[in-house]
Design an enzyme around this catalytic site. Structure first.
Site, PDB file in Angstrom:
ATOM      1  N   GLY A 153       7.131 -34.142  12.540  1.00 33.11           N
ATOM      2  CA  GLY A 153       6.005 -35.029  12.891  1.00 33.11           C
ATOM      3  C   GLY A 153       5.740 -35.951  11.786  1.00 33.11           C
TER       4      GLY A 153
ATOM      5  CG  ASP B 208       6.396 -36.415  19.547  1.00 37.56           C
ATOM      6  OD1 ASP B 208       6.788 -37.918  19.755  1.00 37.56           O
ATOM      7  OD2 ASP B 208       5.280 -36.447  19.049  1.00 37.56           O
ATOM      8  NE  ARG B 209       4.092 -40.286  24.452  1.00 35.05           N
ATOM      9  CZ  ARG B 209       3.633 -41.767  24.756  1.00 35.05           C
ATOM     10  NH1 ARG B 209       3.954 -42.674  24.042  1.00 35.05           N
ATOM     11  NH2 ARG B 209       3.118 -41.857  25.864  1.00 35.05           N
TER      12      ARG B 209
HETATM   13  N1  LIG Z   1      -2.790 -25.020   9.627  1.00 36.25           N
HETATM   14  C1  LIG Z   1      -3.123 -26.500   9.729  1.00 36.25           C
HETATM   15  N2  LIG Z   1      -2.561 -27.392   8.765  1.00 36.25           N
HETATM   16  C2  LIG Z   1      -2.364 -28.670   8.891  1.00 36.25           C
HETATM   17  N3  LIG Z   1      -2.871 -29.369  10.143  1.00 36.25           N
HETATM   18  C3  LIG Z   1      -3.693 -28.565  10.974  1.00 36.25           C
HETATM   19  C4  LIG Z   1      -3.593 -27.137  11.001  1.00 36.25           C
HETATM   20  N4  LIG Z   1      -4.409 -26.795  11.973  1.00 36.25           N
HETATM   21  C5  LIG Z   1      -4.651 -27.741  12.698  1.00 36.25           C
HETATM   22  N5  LIG Z   1      -4.106 -28.759  12.092  1.00 36.25           N
HETATM   23  C6  LIG Z   1      -4.405 -30.147  12.732  1.00 36.25           C
HETATM   24  O1  LIG Z   1      -3.184 -30.490  13.202  1.00 36.25           O
HETATM   25  C7  LIG Z   1      -2.631 -31.832  12.894  1.00 36.25           C
HETATM   26  C8  LIG Z   1      -1.311 -31.742  12.745  1.00 36.25           C
HETATM   27  O2  LIG Z   1      -0.688 -31.549  13.964  1.00 36.25           O
HETATM   28  P1  LIG Z   1       0.995 -31.451  14.354  1.00 36.25           P
HETATM   29  O3  LIG Z   1       1.112 -31.238  15.587  1.00 36.25           O
HETATM   30  O4  LIG Z   1       1.780 -30.631  13.214  1.00 36.25           O
HETATM   31  O5  LIG Z   1       1.166 -33.044  13.564  1.00 36.25           O
HETATM   32  P2  LIG Z   1       2.526 -33.978  13.883  1.00 36.25           P
HETATM   33  O6  LIG Z   1       3.365 -33.378  14.845  1.00 36.25           O
HETATM   34  O7  LIG Z   1       2.210 -35.283  13.834  1.00 36.25           O
HETATM   35  O8  LIG Z   1       3.014 -33.745  12.565  1.00 36.25           O
HETATM   36  C9  LIG Z   1      -3.419 -32.296  11.683  1.00 36.25           C
HETATM   37  O9  LIG Z   1      -3.785 -33.609  11.670  1.00 36.25           O
HETATM   38  C10 LIG Z   1      -4.757 -31.480  11.846  1.00 36.25           C
HETATM   39  O10 LIG Z   1      -5.666 -31.969  12.322  1.00 36.25           O
HETATM   40  C1  LIG Z   2       2.974 -41.048  19.012  1.00 37.30           C
HETATM   41  C2  LIG Z   2       3.568 -40.296  17.807  1.00 37.30           C
HETATM   42  C3  LIG Z   2       3.384 -41.136  16.569  1.00 37.30           C
HETATM   43  C4  LIG Z   2       3.119 -38.996  17.992  1.00 37.30           C
HETATM   44  O1  LIG Z   2       3.609 -38.279  16.915  1.00 37.30           O
HETATM   45  P1  LIG Z   2       2.907 -37.144  15.907  1.00 37.30           P
HETATM   46  O2  LIG Z   2       1.661 -37.419  16.024  1.00 37.30           O
HETATM   47  O3  LIG Z   2       3.405 -35.752  16.514  1.00 37.30           O
HETATM   48  O4  LIG Z   2       3.373 -37.635  14.595  1.00 37.30           O
HETATM   49  C5  LIG Z   2       4.994 -40.247  18.170  1.00 37.30           C
HETATM   50  O5  LIG Z   2       5.232 -39.866  19.522  1.00 37.30           O
HETATM   51  C6  LIG Z   2       5.857 -41.765  18.176  1.00 37.30           C
HETATM   52  O6  LIG Z   2       5.970 -42.219  16.923  1.00 37.30           O
HETATM   53  N1  LIG Z   2       6.101 -42.571  19.151  1.00 37.30           N
HETATM   54  C7  LIG Z   2       6.633 -43.767  19.129  1.00 37.30           C
HETATM   55  C8  LIG Z   2       5.895 -44.844  20.020  1.00 37.30           C
HETATM   56  C9  LIG Z   2       5.566 -44.593  21.410  1.00 37.30           C
HETATM   57  O7  LIG Z   2       5.738 -43.268  21.850  1.00 37.30           O
HETATM   58  O8  LIG Z   2       5.340 -45.354  22.023  1.00 37.30           O
HETATM   59  K   LIG Z   3       3.908 -33.752  17.277  1.00 40.23           K
END
Ligand SMILES: Nc1ncnc2c1ncn2[C@@H]1O[C@H](COP(=O)(O)OP(=O)(O)O)[C@@H](O)[C@H]1O
Ligand SMILES: CC(C)(COP(=O)(O)O)[C@@H](O)C(=O)NCCC(=O)O
Ligand SMILES: [K+]
Length: 266
Positions: free
Chosen positions: A8, A102-103
């Protein structure tokens, strides 16, 4: 050993498949901040890998390096991308390749776990995304909102007197200091989007399932359950339910997208 990796914008998450006798199980999730993960860590984490399947919404630097590393280690490498259709799931996107992977994977997981059900999916990470999958398998689209931390960071980066701590527990009550005004607004706005999403989903008929996932998914599930009536609690004097149940089932599933990644294992 087969590793399923979700990269992510904040964190890298991975599981490995436990080849059981009857059904394939997944290991517990390893979660690492992207800033704490680099090429040098691949051997530590993936030395047992025979196959790696990766979904990435971040920069391609990491996946390029991982692909190269796999080649040197003679490990099979597959990166998955969003498609127009897979199994009975059809993307709503005009350009399906632009839907975050991811979506897309969460949609596949929803169709597999809850076939022929209307499912609303909330993935609360760097962004909080909403996707609605109709029981037909047709994705109806969704929303992308800045995630809880991203909302807070955007406010702090664009104001002078507004300050707030890194993390705070989720609450939506009115704040009586700057910190709580900022934090509670982030949670309240995100919960509000989810409630709006429930309303939009109900336009298509009964909402059968709400799935929440992602780093903030558990906190939002608890808020949703406590702040929104999710059962027929109040009947007014006319005898009508003036509080429709918002969904038959509400689940927090922390490794939900990995079930979607599994669809690419075969
Ligand atoms: N232990 C943790 N470490 C980091 N982020 C956490 C944790 N617990 C909750 N969060 C929250 O989760 C978010 C990241 O979620 P995640 O689904 O891993 O993000 P992404 O898929 O966008 O990388 C962070 O922005 C924070 O708000
Ligand atoms: C919206 C997101 C950034 C979410 O990703 P995340 O929060 O897991 O980092 C990801 O789904 C993305 O890069 N989407 C591309 C644009 C779209 O879905 O329209
Ligand atoms: K995600």
């Amino acid at each position: 050993m087969i590793f399923l990796i979700d990269i992510g914008n904040s964190r890298i998450k991975y599981v490995h498949r436990l080849e059981g006798s009857e059904s394939i199980k997944l290991s517990a999730i390893t979660q690492l901040s992207n800033i704490d993960f680099s090429v040098d860590d691949f051997a530590n984490h993936f030395s047992q890998a025979t196959k790696i399947i990766v979904a990435n919404v971040g920069s391609s630097t990491l996946t390029d390096a991982l692909k190269t590393w796999c080649k040197t280690q003679n490990v099979s490498f597959t990166q998955v991308f969003s498609e127009k259709q897979k199994n009975n799931v059809v993307s709503a996107y005009q350009d399906p390749s632009k839907l975050g992977i991811d979506r897309w994977l969460a949609l596949l997981a929803a169709a597999q776990h809850y076939p022929n059900k209307n499912v609303l999916i909330i993935d609360a990470g760097t962004a909080t995304t909403v996707d609605f999958l109709a029981k037909s398998g047709q994705h109806q689209g969704g929303w992308i909102l800045a995630g809880i931390d991203t909302l807070r960071a955007s406010l702090l980066n664009n104001s002078t007197l507004v300050t707030a701590d890194e993390q705070a527990n989720s609450a939506i009550s009115f704040g009586k200091n700057t910190n709580d005004n900022v934090h509670n607004a982030c949670w309240s706005a995100t919960l509000g989007m989810i409630q709006q999403g429930i309303g939009q989903a109900q336009e298509y008929g009964t909402l059968d399932v709400i799935i929440l996932t992602g780093g903030n998914g558990l906190a939002l599930t608890e808020l949703l359950l406590t702040e929104t009536h999710h059962c027929h609690e109040s009947i007014d004097e006319s005898g009508y339910d003036n509080d429709k149940a918002i969904a038959k089932e509400i689940h927090y599933i922390d490794n939900f997208i990995f079930y979607g990644l599994q669809a690419y294992c075969e």
